[in-house]
Design a protein around this motif. Structure first.
Motif, PDB file in Angstrom:
ATOM      1  N   GLU A 102      45.671  70.327 -32.550  1.00 11.01           N
ATOM      2  CA  GLU A 102      46.948  70.287 -31.494  1.00 11.01           C
ATOM      3  C   GLU A 102      48.069  70.203 -32.409  1.00 11.01           C
ATOM      4  N   ALA A 103      48.112  69.640 -33.527  1.00  8.80           N
ATOM      5  CA  ALA A 103      48.944  70.017 -34.575  1.00  8.80           C
ATOM      6  C   ALA A 103      49.114  71.272 -34.864  1.00  8.80           C
ATOM      7  N   THR A 105      48.586  73.947 -33.036  1.00  5.83           N
ATOM      8  CA  THR A 105      49.065  74.496 -32.162  1.00  5.83           C
ATOM      9  C   THR A 105      50.468  74.248 -31.747  1.00  5.83           C
ATOM     10  N   GLN A 106      51.081  73.147 -32.061  1.00  8.98           N
ATOM     11  CA  GLN A 106      52.427  72.647 -31.970  1.00  8.98           C
ATOM     12  C   GLN A 106      53.182  73.348 -33.003  1.00  8.98           C
ATOM     13  N   GLU A 107      52.550  73.607 -34.328  1.00 11.78           N
ATOM     14  CA  GLU A 107      53.273  74.262 -35.535  1.00 11.78           C
ATOM     15  C   GLU A 107      53.430  75.751 -34.923  1.00 11.78           C
ATOM     16  N   PHE A 109      53.622  76.772 -31.912  1.00  6.14           N
ATOM     17  CA  PHE A 109      54.610  76.896 -30.766  1.00  6.14           C
ATOM     18  C   PHE A 109      56.192  76.885 -31.574  1.00  6.14           C
ATOM     19  N   SER A 110      56.205  76.081 -32.418  1.00 11.41           N
ATOM     20  CA  SER A 110      57.519  75.774 -33.097  1.00 11.41           C
ATOM     21  C   SER A 110      57.809  76.738 -33.938  1.00 11.41           C
ATOM     22  N   THR A 115      58.574  76.991 -26.237  1.00  8.18           N
ATOM     23  CA  THR A 115      58.641  75.541 -25.626  1.00  8.18           C
ATOM     24  C   THR A 115      57.570  75.677 -24.396  1.00  8.18           C
ATOM     25  N   PRO A 116      56.390  75.123 -24.954  1.00  9.66           N
ATOM     26  CA  PRO A 116      55.299  74.940 -23.780  1.00  9.66           C
ATOM     27  C   PRO A 116      55.618  74.108 -22.793  1.00  9.66           C
ATOM     28  N   THR A 118      53.872  71.116 -20.922  1.00  6.61           N
ATOM     29  CA  THR A 118      52.907  69.913 -21.192  1.00  6.61           C
ATOM     30  C   THR A 118      52.369  69.532 -19.994  1.00  6.61           C
TER      31      THR A 118
END
Length: 182
Positions: A102-103, A105-107, A109-110, A115-116, A118
């Motif tokens: 998850e981290a 994936t978030q990185e 996206f960032s 902006t996903p 959720t």
């Protein structure tokens, strides 16, 4: 700056066989009755050749599709008593793996300035149609009112035992924490 990957090759080490046997026993303890065989493979399994000092192990297991966790859509759950099968280390490993993925994936996206949307699993299960409509709106699908929403394909697998394990895991995971998080 691009990081270079260094591959270390060393002379044969007679301890590799013992290292394999030690790890194989740990694997047998974890997988118990579903193991068919375990093999020491790769260059460390060949005596007297140089190799990367990494023990490669191939584990043969029974067909995982016969287990409850892989039942086909619409099949009735099997009557299986798994209450005594709780494994803190296995659940903790999966949780850590999920958090790291998850981290990552978030990185992504960032870094990509994305902006996903959720979606919380429980919300999706409890409010299926509302969640589908929310997704369609997020995707800016025109004429949402004309979209026929098919019934859910997946069935909820969680039950009272699942919830019991969740609560047990949370308690065990936080037992040495000063501030309980969840």
């Amino acid at each position: 700056m691009k990081r270079q990957r260094v591959i270390k090759v060393v002379s044969y080490n007679p301890n590799w066989k013992k290292d394999y046997e030690f790890e194989a026993e740990k694997i047998k303890d974890i997988f118990k009755e579903i193991i068919i065989d375990i093999h020491h493979i790769g260059s460390t399994a060949i005596q007297e050749i140089k190799a990367k000092p990494i023990i490669d192990i191939l584990v043969e297991v029974e067909d995982i599709n016969k287990n409850e966790f892989h039942r086909k859509h619409g099949e009735v759950p099997k009557e299986v008593d798994i209450e005594g099968e709780y494994l803190y280390d296995a659940i903790n490993h999966l949780m850590i793996d999920s958090v790291l993925r998850e981290a990552g994936t978030q990185e992504f996206f960032s870094e990509s300035n994305i902006t996903p949307l959720t979606i919380v699993y429980e919300d999706f299960i409890d409010n299926y149609e509302e969640t589908v409509i929310r997704i369609l709106k997020f995707l800016e699908i025109a004429n949402i009112n004309q979209v026929k929403i098919a019934p859910p394909y997946f069935e909820k697998l969680a039950d009272d035992l699942s919830e019991k394990w969740v609560q047990r895991f949370r308690k065990e995971r936080q037992r040495k924490w000063e501030n309980i998080g969840w």
